[in-house]
Design a protein around this motif. Structure first.
Motif, PDB file in Angstrom:
ATOM      1  N   UNK A  23      51.584  87.804 -88.601  1.00  0.00           N
ATOM      2  CA  UNK A  23      50.791  87.574 -89.587  1.00  0.00           C
ATOM      3  C   UNK A  23      51.495  87.997 -90.998  1.00  0.00           C
ATOM      4  N   UNK A  24      51.126  86.932 -91.840  1.00  0.00           N
ATOM      5  CA  UNK A  24      51.579  87.158 -93.291  1.00  0.00           C
ATOM      6  C   UNK A  24      50.283  87.469 -94.328  1.00  0.00           C
ATOM      7  N   UNK A  25      49.898  88.508 -94.650  1.00  0.00           N
ATOM      8  CA  UNK A  25      48.656  88.434 -95.507  1.00  0.00           C
ATOM      9  C   UNK A  25      48.634  87.734 -96.711  1.00  0.00           C
ATOM     10  N   UNK A  26      47.663  87.502 -97.238  1.00  0.00           N
ATOM     11  CA  UNK A  26      47.311  86.679 -98.530  1.00  0.00           C
ATOM     12  C   UNK A  26      48.314  87.322 -99.535  1.00  0.00           C
ATOM     13  N   UNK A  27      48.879  86.710-100.568  1.00  0.00           N
ATOM     14  CA  UNK A  27      49.603  87.488-101.647  1.00  0.00           C
ATOM     15  C   UNK A  27      48.649  88.472-102.375  1.00  0.00           C
ATOM     16  N   UNK A  28      49.030  89.597-102.479  1.00  0.00           N
ATOM     17  CA  UNK A  28      48.425  90.796-103.118  1.00  0.00           C
ATOM     18  C   UNK A  28      47.599  91.584-102.210  1.00  0.00           C
ATOM     19  N   UNK A  29      47.282  91.133-101.197  1.00  0.00           N
ATOM     20  CA  UNK A  29      46.842  91.911-100.193  1.00  0.00           C
ATOM     21  C   UNK A  29      47.713  93.086 -99.445  1.00  0.00           C
ATOM     22  N   UNK A  30      47.004  94.218 -99.271  1.00  0.00           N
ATOM     23  CA  UNK A  30      47.876  95.080 -98.457  1.00  0.00           C
ATOM     24  C   UNK A  30      47.451  95.780 -97.123  1.00  0.00           C
ATOM     25  N   UNK A  48      43.141  97.669 -87.392  1.00  0.00           N
ATOM     26  CA  UNK A  48      43.447  97.453 -89.081  1.00  0.00           C
ATOM     27  C   UNK A  48      44.491  98.394 -89.209  1.00  0.00           C
ATOM     28  N   UNK A  49      45.521  97.756 -89.925  1.00  0.00           N
ATOM     29  CA  UNK A  49      46.592  98.200 -90.452  1.00  0.00           C
ATOM     30  C   UNK A  49      46.686  98.399 -91.918  1.00  0.00           C
ATOM     31  N   UNK A  50      47.180  99.657 -92.510  1.00  0.00           N
ATOM     32  CA  UNK A  50      47.228  99.856 -93.962  1.00  0.00           C
ATOM     33  C   UNK A  50      48.184 100.818 -94.050  1.00  0.00           C
ATOM     34  N   UNK A  51      49.158 100.678 -95.150  1.00  0.00           N
ATOM     35  CA  UNK A  51      50.248 101.593 -95.414  1.00  0.00           C
ATOM     36  C   UNK A  51      51.035 101.865 -94.054  1.00  0.00           C
ATOM     37  N   UNK A  52      51.274 100.659 -93.270  1.00  0.00           N
ATOM     38  CA  UNK A  52      51.895 100.906 -92.115  1.00  0.00           C
ATOM     39  C   UNK A  52      51.317 101.682 -91.066  1.00  0.00           C
ATOM     40  N   UNK A  53      50.261 101.908 -91.185  1.00  0.00           N
ATOM     41  CA  UNK A  53      49.650 102.866 -90.138  1.00  0.00           C
ATOM     42  C   UNK A  53      48.191 102.258 -89.431  1.00  0.00           C
ATOM     43  N   UNK A  54      47.740 102.455 -88.331  1.00  0.00           N
ATOM     44  CA  UNK A  54      46.485 102.020 -87.737  1.00  0.00           C
ATOM     45  C   UNK A  54      45.417 103.023 -88.395  1.00  0.00           C
ATOM     46  N   UNK A  91      43.736  86.856 -87.670  1.00  0.00           N
ATOM     47  CA  UNK A  91      44.479  87.808 -88.694  1.00  0.00           C
ATOM     48  C   UNK A  91      43.450  87.819 -89.858  1.00  0.00           C
ATOM     49  N   UNK A  92      43.210  88.802 -90.374  1.00  0.00           N
ATOM     50  CA  UNK A  92      42.494  88.755 -91.674  1.00  0.00           C
ATOM     51  C   UNK A  92      43.145  89.831 -92.850  1.00  0.00           C
ATOM     52  N   UNK A  93      43.051  89.279 -93.840  1.00  0.00           N
ATOM     53  CA  UNK A  93      44.047  90.315 -94.922  1.00  0.00           C
ATOM     54  C   UNK A  93      42.812  90.574 -96.175  1.00  0.00           C
ATOM     55  N   UNK A  94      42.946  91.876 -96.327  1.00  0.00           N
ATOM     56  CA  UNK A  94      42.085  92.286 -97.771  1.00  0.00           C
ATOM     57  C   UNK A  94      43.101  93.305 -98.451  1.00  0.00           C
ATOM     58  N   UNK A  95      42.301  93.737 -99.598  1.00  0.00           N
ATOM     59  CA  UNK A  95      43.068  94.589-100.607  1.00  0.00           C
ATOM     60  C   UNK A  95      42.357  95.907-100.631  1.00  0.00           C
ATOM     61  N   UNK A  99      38.948  95.652-102.037  1.00  0.00           N
ATOM     62  CA  UNK A  99      38.057  95.201-100.665  1.00  0.00           C
ATOM     63  C   UNK A  99      37.783  96.499-100.001  1.00  0.00           C
ATOM     64  N   UNK A 100      38.012  97.541-100.283  1.00  0.00           N
ATOM     65  CA  UNK A 100      37.563  98.705 -99.353  1.00  0.00           C
ATOM     66  C   UNK A 100      36.110  98.867 -99.146  1.00  0.00           C
ATOM     67  N   UNK A 101      35.307  98.730-100.294  1.00  0.00           N
ATOM     68  CA  UNK A 101      33.840  98.905-100.244  1.00  0.00           C
ATOM     69  C   UNK A 101      33.110  97.757-100.190  1.00  0.00           C
ATOM     70  N   UNK A 102      33.729  96.620 -99.731  1.00  0.00           N
ATOM     71  CA  UNK A 102      33.211  95.293 -99.683  1.00  0.00           C
ATOM     72  C   UNK A 102      33.105  94.588 -98.169  1.00  0.00           C
ATOM     73  N   UNK A 103      34.253  94.731 -97.715  1.00  0.00           N
ATOM     74  CA  UNK A 103      34.542  94.359 -96.277  1.00  0.00           C
ATOM     75  C   UNK A 103      34.826  92.845 -96.213  1.00  0.00           C
ATOM     76  N   UNK A 104      35.085  92.096 -97.541  1.00  0.00           N
ATOM     77  CA  UNK A 104      35.420  90.821 -97.595  1.00  0.00           C
ATOM     78  C   UNK A 104      36.837  90.521 -96.930  1.00  0.00           C
ATOM     79  N   UNK A 105      36.901  89.652 -96.263  1.00  0.00           N
ATOM     80  CA  UNK A 105      38.089  89.278 -95.635  1.00  0.00           C
ATOM     81  C   UNK A 105      38.716  88.008 -95.780  1.00  0.00           C
ATOM     82  N   UNK A 106      39.877  87.766 -95.670  1.00  0.00           N
ATOM     83  CA  UNK A 106      40.551  86.056 -95.918  1.00  0.00           C
ATOM     84  C   UNK A 106      41.251  86.323 -94.577  1.00  0.00           C
TER      85      UNK A 106
END
Lengths: 116, 113
Positions: A23-30, A48-54, A91-95, A99-106
């Motif tokens: 999976x490649x996330x949307x541009x700008x998403x981490x 969910x993965x963020x900063x290379x960690x589960x 796969x879903x990406x977010x920022x 996005x942390x407090x919204x849950x909106x996913x792409x």
């Protein structure tokens, strides 16, 4: 602006084999989240993965593992495949910044895995 | 843990009919609420969302949803459906502070021309 891209789109495996989905996330998403959608069901959260960690994990066995790379792309690995692993893997990406407090996913279009 | 219940698994309507899809959630804290839609052969996409403020939210393509906190509900409505609204609709909840979604099982809407 590329959306979420997943590969492969379809694949067939046999019981006991291993599979890797990408999976490649949307541009700008981490942040990348993986979901399993069985036929007739809503997507179920795997992890969910963020900063290379589960960071969070749903109710899935250890056969399901993942990885996130420095460029934020991610892999989902499933070992010792079972017939019941047949599903659409999303796969879903977010920022985390926005996005942390919204849950909106792409979402991507998914990888459809068939286990025979 | 949060959970989501969607009332109907399949709905069949004629064009121009009104639509209401029921959704209830269970969670003791503050939530964000979403409806996602999956058109045939396409990926899941956001239809509308509620974070705070006016409990009546409007989304794309004429859809709206009303958050009723006392009933833990977030029903989706559209006054007049079109054939192009044929899709699967998912109600989702996110506990505030977490960036994961809990999905309902989905409602398959078929609109006949």
């Amino acid at each position: 602006d590329a959306g979420v891209t997943q590969s492969p789109t379809h694949l067939i495996k046999t019981r006991g084999q291993q599979v890797t989905l990408r999976c490649s996330p949307k541009s700008g998403h981490d942040t990348v989240s993986w979901y399993q959608q069985a036929l007739g069901q809503g997507p179920q959260f795997i992890f969910q993965y963020y900063e290379e960690e589960e960071r969070q994990r749903g109710n899935f066995p250890d056969r399901f593992s993942g990885h996130q790379f420095p460029n934020y792309s991610s892999e989902l690995n499933v070992n010792a495949l079972l017939l019941g692993d047949s599903a659409l893997y999303l796969c879903a990406s977010s920022s985390q910044r926005t996005g942390r407090n919204t849950g909106e996913l792409f979402f991507g279009e998914g990888s459809r895995l068939t286990v025979l | 843990a949060q959970s989501v219940s969607q009332h109907n698994h399949h709905v069949i309507l004629s064009e121009a009919a009104s639509l209401e899809l029921g959704c209830n959630y269970s969670y003791g804290g503050t939530v964000n609420l979403f409806w996602y839609v999956q058109y045939p052969g396409q990926h899941l996409q956001l239809l509308l969302k509620y974070f705070s403020g006016d409990p009546l939210v409007k989304g794309i393509k004429g859809f709206e949803a009303e958050f009723i906190k006392s009933k833990f509900s977030f029903n989706l409505r559209k006054p007049s459906v079109q054939w192009s609204d044929t899709a699967e609709y998912f109600c989702d909840v996110n506990a505030q502070g977490y960036s994961t979604l809990t999905f309902g099982k989905g409602t398959m809407l078929l609109v006949s021309p």
